[in-house]
Design a protein around this motif. Structure first.
Motif: not given
Length: 412
Positions: A21-24, A42-45
């Motif tokens: 969800e982060n803009r980075r 994308t793999v979520a932390w």
């Protein structure tokens, strides 16, 4: 995990380990889409911290991994605190029990135990490195080991000094106001920056001025008492503390987060404000830069400071001084040869003839609307991957291992 809609015959397989969800992550995905012929997942932390297979199962020999900041996600922060809860090395710094962590409720701006967070973060990076090592040929844009070094201010300060990068003089690692005052007196130093070892974005930073008869401190930290306990909160406002009692209370509270004390070097002025530079080095070459101007001691843009005009500043400095600044940034980045990109916060003296690296930042490439040679930061990093073998073998950070011997890298 979310694959991009790019063609299946993409010539670059990218995985971003971050908070989706982060803009980075979103801005990097935009750059990948503009590049074309690349597949990004994308793999979520949050998923990785619960099960390392969430990353390992996606890796291929041709994978390039981008490790993004775990910040701005409360549940990720909670998991990192839990991972660090069993790695306590002393009783002098703030720590939370596992039960207390599980009961935590989100409070915007609250500073949670930084040493404990870092132990969890270090363990997470070790797990990332193990996942990479299990898949031959898989590479990281930035080495997990070097990211760990950049996130440890005390280690990083000594690391840069070891490689002859100019840095502010280090007074020591005070555990209280009394210890800090003794350090300052012993070095006849009247102005210092107190920085938590593991903080970022000016979290917990205090600028202190002291004379024989008076003192004042500046910080974005707010002290808040909740149910009889004193907590630190970050705010978007720089506060001035002027009484002895409140300064002692502030310094003692920040020191419980584990801190270093650096000499407060004067900043150069430009167009009526003090400034420093955030420079980004990509593949060893100085690239994007931002002028950060302020009326006070802290220049972080999120604290209400402003961007200056880079072209006018460069003209004002003159080419020789500008080259001195970019060379210092490149020298700082060269201390991290297994990282494709390194952000550098650079201090410039009032004479413009001396510079010092205040910090390096593993996640300092979020510079919206800043172009270099027509590219934003993320597009430039992708171009560096195209132009050379820009991703790195994360197992070859020079002489540094993430174990309990924090200073192994300085042994000759």
């Amino acid at each position: 995990m979310s694959p991009s809609p790019n063609d299946s015959d993409a010539d670059l397989h990218l995985i971003v380990l971050g908070n989706p969800e982060n803009r980075r992550v979103q801005l990097f995905a935009d750059a990948v889409a503009r590049r074309g012929r690349a597949k990004m997942e994308t793999v979520a932390w949050l998923d990785f911290l619960q099960d390392a297979e969430a990353l390992k199962s996606r890796l291929r020999p041709d994978t390039v991994l981008r490790i993004e900041s775990p910040g701005e996600n409360f549940e990720v922060e909670r998991l990192l605190l839990l991972q660090g809860s069993e790695a306590r090395t002393d009783n002098d710094h703030e720590w939370m029990s596992r039960d207390a962590i599980k009961r935590l409720e989100f409070r915007r701006g609250r500073v949670l135990p930084m040493p404990q967070w870092f132990r969890g973060w270090e363990r997470a990076l070790q797990a990332v490195e193990a996942s990479l090592a299990a898949v031959p040929g898989c590479r990281a844009m930035n080495s997990p080991r070097e990211i760990a070094t950049m996130c440890d201010k005390a280690l990083c300060h000594r690391f840069l000094g070891y490689y002859d990068v100019p840095v502010p003089p280090l007074l020591g690692t005070p555990g209280s106001f009394a210890e800090l005052r003794a350090l300052m007196s012993g070095r006849n130093c009247h102005r210092i920056f107190l920085k938590p070892w593991y903080g970022s974005s000016a979290s917990g930073v205090v600028a202190l001025e002291m004379s024989a008869t008076a003192m004042q401190a500046f910080s974005s930290v707010e002290l808040v008492r909740e149910q009889g306990a004193l907590h630190l909160y970050n705010s978007l406002e720089i506060r001035r503390y002027s009484t002895t009692s409140e300064i002692v209370e502030l310094i003692d509270a920040v020191c419980r987060q584990r801190c270093i004390a650096e000499v407060w070097l004067p900043k150069a002025g430009f167009e009526g404000r003090r400034f420093d530079l955030r420079g980004l080095v990509i593949a060893g070459r100085a690239a994007h830069a931002v002028v950060r101007q302020s009326q006070g001691p802290m220049t972080n843009l999120h604290l209400g400071n402003q961007r200056g005009d880079l072209a006018r500043l460069r003209e004002h400095l003159g080419e020789a001084n500008w080259q001195r600044a970019t060379t210092a940034c490149e020298r700082a980045a060269a201390a991290f040869p297994n990282s494709l990109y390194v952000a550098v916060d650079l201090l410039v003296s009032p004479s413009f003839r001396r510079v010092a690296v205040a910090e390096v930042n593993a996640f300092g490439d979020l510079l919206p609307n800043v172009l270099h040679e027509g590219r934003d930061t993320y597009s430039a990093e992708l171009a560096a991957l195209d132009e050379s073998d820009g991703a790195t073998d994360s197992s070859k950070a020079p002489g540094f291992t993430m174990d309990d011997n924090r200073w192994r890298c300085f042994r000759k």
